[in-house]
Write a protein that holds these residues in place. Structure first.
Motif, mmCIF file in Angstrom:
data_model
loop_
_atom_site.group_PDB
_atom_site.id
_atom_site.type_symbol
_atom_site.label_atom_id
_atom_site.label_comp_id
_atom_site.label_asym_id
_atom_site.label_seq_id
_atom_site.Cartn_x
_atom_site.Cartn_y
_atom_site.Cartn_z
ATOM 1 N N LEU A 43 0.835 -1.199 0.000
ATOM 2 C CA LEU A 43 0.000 0.000 0.000
ATOM 3 C C LEU A 43 0.874 1.256 0.000
ATOM 4 C CD1 LEU A 43 -2.602 -1.033 2.727
ATOM 5 C CD2 LEU A 43 -2.891 -1.115 0.245
ATOM 6 N N TYR A 46 -0.484 6.673 3.132
ATOM 7 C CA TYR A 46 -1.740 7.404 2.991
ATOM 8 C C TYR A 46 -1.456 8.887 2.767
ATOM 9 C CZ TYR A 46 -5.978 9.860 3.692
ATOM 10 O OH TYR A 46 -7.017 10.721 3.489
ATOM 11 N N GLN A 54 -7.759 6.654 -5.596
ATOM 12 C CA GLN A 54 -6.991 5.700 -4.805
ATOM 13 C C GLN A 54 -6.273 4.693 -5.699
ATOM 14 O OE1 GLN A 54 -10.224 4.493 -2.102
ATOM 15 N NE2 GLN A 54 -9.060 5.468 -0.457
ATOM 16 N N VAL A 58 -4.973 -0.031 -2.865
ATOM 17 C CA VAL A 58 -5.957 0.398 -1.866
ATOM 18 C C VAL A 58 -7.344 -0.090 -2.271
ATOM 19 C CG1 VAL A 58 -7.088 2.389 -0.785
ATOM 20 C CG2 VAL A 58 -4.590 2.380 -1.101
ATOM 21 N N LYS A 62 -9.789 -2.512 -0.025
ATOM 22 C CA LYS A 62 -11.165 -2.129 0.303
ATOM 23 C C LYS A 62 -12.171 -3.152 -0.230
ATOM 24 C CE LYS A 62 -12.271 2.233 0.628
ATOM 25 N NZ LYS A 62 -12.504 3.663 0.387
ATOM 26 N N ALA A 89 -2.494 0.979 6.632
ATOM 27 C CA ALA A 89 -3.577 0.191 6.020
ATOM 28 C C ALA A 89 -4.932 0.658 6.532
ATOM 29 C CB ALA A 89 -3.375 -1.294 6.313
ATOM 30 N N ASN A 92 -5.689 4.103 4.890
ATOM 31 C CA ASN A 92 -6.023 3.986 3.464
ATOM 32 C C ASN A 92 -7.431 3.446 3.255
ATOM 33 O OD1 ASN A 92 -4.030 4.690 1.279
ATOM 34 N ND2 ASN A 92 -2.651 3.569 2.635
ATOM 35 N N ALA A 93 -7.795 2.386 3.996
ATOM 36 C CA ALA A 93 -9.093 1.746 3.778
ATOM 37 C C ALA A 93 -10.248 2.504 4.434
ATOM 38 C CB ALA A 93 -9.065 0.304 4.271
#
Length: 188
Positions: A43, A46, A54, A58, A62, A89, A92-93
């Motif tokens: 990833l 962020y 994204q 990412v 998701k 992580a 980002n999600a």
């Protein structure tokens, strides 16, 4: 019914005790749970500037989370908190705001460390984050596992039968937790 559980390992190290624990837990998972380890090592860091576009990595994370009915976090403790890769992580999600892939997913935390208190501080910090993300998190039993030589068999299983039984009880309780929350969502 089978409940897909996204397993998020908060360590990148190939021989990570937490990665080994996640693999051993996968073998112990009770029947209604299907564990799938999600990848977080690729990833990007962020950056809010990327919320509108994204990365594919990412989007993949998701999607994997959206296809899961629960999340198991297996994390080491770095400097009395969670590792940066795990926080990255999570961030980002959870973005962009209002489009979190974590929201509503029942969760549990566990970790293993050579220290006597296991990963207690990291898990407490993680619980604070999960509360904000609207993830109902299993409170009991708490799982602060201490690694000692011989904890894992050469095949990657838990060597001690009483530890194995303790971990199985945790997983059975987590299965009940996931089912309870999944049924609540289905009945809305």
């Amino acid at each position: 019914m089978t409940y897909r559980i996204a397993v998020v390992v908060g360590s990148l190290r190939r021989e990570s005790f937490n990665r080994q624990l996640a693999a051993a837990l996968t073998k112990l998972a009770p029947q209604p749970l299907e564990f799938v380890t999600v990848r977080i090592d690729d990833l990007p860091l962020y950056n809010q500037d990327d919320d509108g576009n994204q990365s594919e990595q990412v989007k993949r994370l998701k999607t994997e989370l959206s296809q899961s009915q629960g999340v198991l976090f297996v994390t080491p403790e770095y400097n009395r908190s969670i590792p940066g890769v795990l926080k990255n992580a999570i961030d980002n999600a959870s973005r962009p705001y209002g489009q979190s892939a974590w929201a509503g997913k029942p969760a549990a935390t566990i970790g293993i460390s050579v220290g006597a208190i296991g990963t207690a501080m990291a898990q407490q910090h993680l619980r604070n984050i999960l509360a904000y993300l609207d993830m109902p998190t299993l409170g009991q039993p708490e799982m602060f596992v201490q690694h000692k030589t011989g904890f894992f068999t050469p095949g990657g299983d838990i060597a001690d039968d009483s530890t194995k039984q303790f971990l199985q009880k945790f997983l059975e309780r987590f299965a009940e937790w996931v089912k309870h929350h999944a049924d609540k969502v289905a009945n809305k």
